[in-house]
Enzyme design. Structure first.
Site, mmCIF file in Angstrom:
data_model
loop_
_atom_site.group_PDB
_atom_site.id
_atom_site.type_symbol
_atom_site.label_atom_id
_atom_site.label_comp_id
_atom_site.label_asym_id
_atom_site.label_seq_id
_atom_site.Cartn_x
_atom_site.Cartn_y
_atom_site.Cartn_z
ATOM 1 C CG HIS A 104 -2.739 -0.555 0.048
ATOM 2 N ND1 HIS A 104 -3.759 0.131 0.422
ATOM 3 C CD2 HIS A 104 -1.836 -0.761 1.125
ATOM 4 C CE1 HIS A 104 -3.071 0.941 1.468
ATOM 5 N NE2 HIS A 104 -2.066 0.376 1.814
ATOM 6 C CG ASN A 105 0.820 -0.926 -2.652
ATOM 7 O OD1 ASN A 105 -0.035 -0.371 -1.945
ATOM 8 N ND2 ASN A 105 1.269 -0.773 -3.859
#
Length: 342
Positions: free
Chosen positions: A242-243
């Protein structure tokens, strides 16, 4: 297509042969037929290509006079034969039939399908999803509610696209890929040791002309966004957490894992089984050799190094530096062995 049509669309110079020669496909020199195209980029492959049964060969400028070519073979001269060959292959590839929806497919309420969209057997398209023109969704794929997919995409069998994902144009997603699943993020209770999932409610954006290999996974952002930028190419079995932000034209080989909130700069090349820790930064144009490791929070750049420098080892550092260290260790080991035996 004829040789003349290919040259008109892709450029290059017809140095030998007829522009009216019809080409039906591409092949290797060993297997090529008189209606097929081959390419060569060095002395050995030039000789092999020109001696083959192929109808046409793509070479670098100036190579032809050095070889005995078949009288019937056509020769196209370009600066990058392999690239020209690949582009020609796309033009020559038979168009797959589109514009049909299988009777077992499930289309959710409010979903919008563009012109000439194909939806295969048992595929599911969720409510309010949008699918662009000429996109093909194969058997068993699941497209979540509200997902947006651009034009001329290919979604292979059993792909799963979670809600909150946006896919650009001309994206190719191979079988078994999962896009937009929850990231691996938890808050730990320091008293009990129990874990509670940190909110995973962000988005995932896949930009235009990306290709994602089979069984790869890319997680959505936790509170923000995960983004794969234009032209990136993933091998099979790649994981992006994620991210993360993966730059334009990045190439990532199989079994590489990139931890959360890391960035990879434009044009970087990441070989197989590379591990990148969280909040790490790989700079533009960096090359990471196979099984290299980048520690959490670390930055790897090409600053002060020659273009094309390979970084290797754990922690990843310039290959020459790693080789000098290994040579020094080997000398020390030999000295110690000699000292102990004397």
């Amino acid at each position: 297509m004829t040789i003349g049509e290919l040259v008109e669309q892709l450029g290059g110079k017809l140095a030998k042969g007829s522009a009216g020669l019809t080409i039906t496909g591409v092949n290797s020199p060993a297997s090529a037929l008189p209606t097929e195209l081959v390419f060569a980029e060095d002395a050995v492959s030039n000789a092999e290509a020109l001696a083959s049964r192929a109808g046409a060969v793509v070479l670098k400028p100036g190579c032809l006079p050095n070889y005995n070519a078949s009288p019937k073979i056509a020769v196209i001269e370009v600066d990058q034969p392999k690239l020209w060959f690949a582009r020609a292959a796309k033009l020559l590839r038979p168009k797959i039939e589109c514009d049909w929806i299988h009777e077992t497919a499930v289309i959710g309420e409010g979903a919008m399908l563009g012109n000439a969209v194909t939806v295969g057997p048992s595929a599911v398209i969720g409510e309010n999803a949008v699918v662009g023109d000429d996109t093909r969704i194969e058997a068993g794929a699941v497209i979540g509610s509200g997902v947006r997919i651009g034009v001329q995409c290919r979604i292979y069998p059993r792909v799963v696209v979670y809600p909150g994902t946006t896919i650009g144009d001309r994206v190719m997603i191979h079988a078994g890929v999962v896009l937009g699943a929850d990231g691996f993020g938890y808050a730990r209770d320091s008293v009990t040791g129990a874990y509670t999932q940190f909110p995973q409610q962000g988005t995932l954006v896949i930009e235009d002309d990306v290709e994602i290999g089979a069984n790869s996974t890319i997680d959505r952002g936790a509170l923000g966004e995960t983004r794969v930028r234009r032209g990136a190419k993933f091998d099979n079995l790649v994981h992006v957490a994620h991210n993360c932000d993966i730059g334009e034209d990045v190439v990532i080989a199989a079994q590489t894992g990139i931890s959360g909130s890391s960035t990879v700069g434009k044009g970087a090349v990441i070989a197989g089984q590379v591990g990148i820790g969280d909040h790490a930064h790989v700079g533009p144009g960096v090359i990471l050799g196979g099984q290299a490791g980048v520690f959490s929070g670390a930055t790897v750049t090409n600053e002060g190094l020659k273009p094309g420098t390979v970084h290797w080892g754990t922690p990843a550092r310039p290959l020459r530096e790693v080789l000098r260290e290994q040579a020094t260790l080997a000398r020390l080991a030999r000295r110690q062995k000699a000292a102990s035996s004397s």
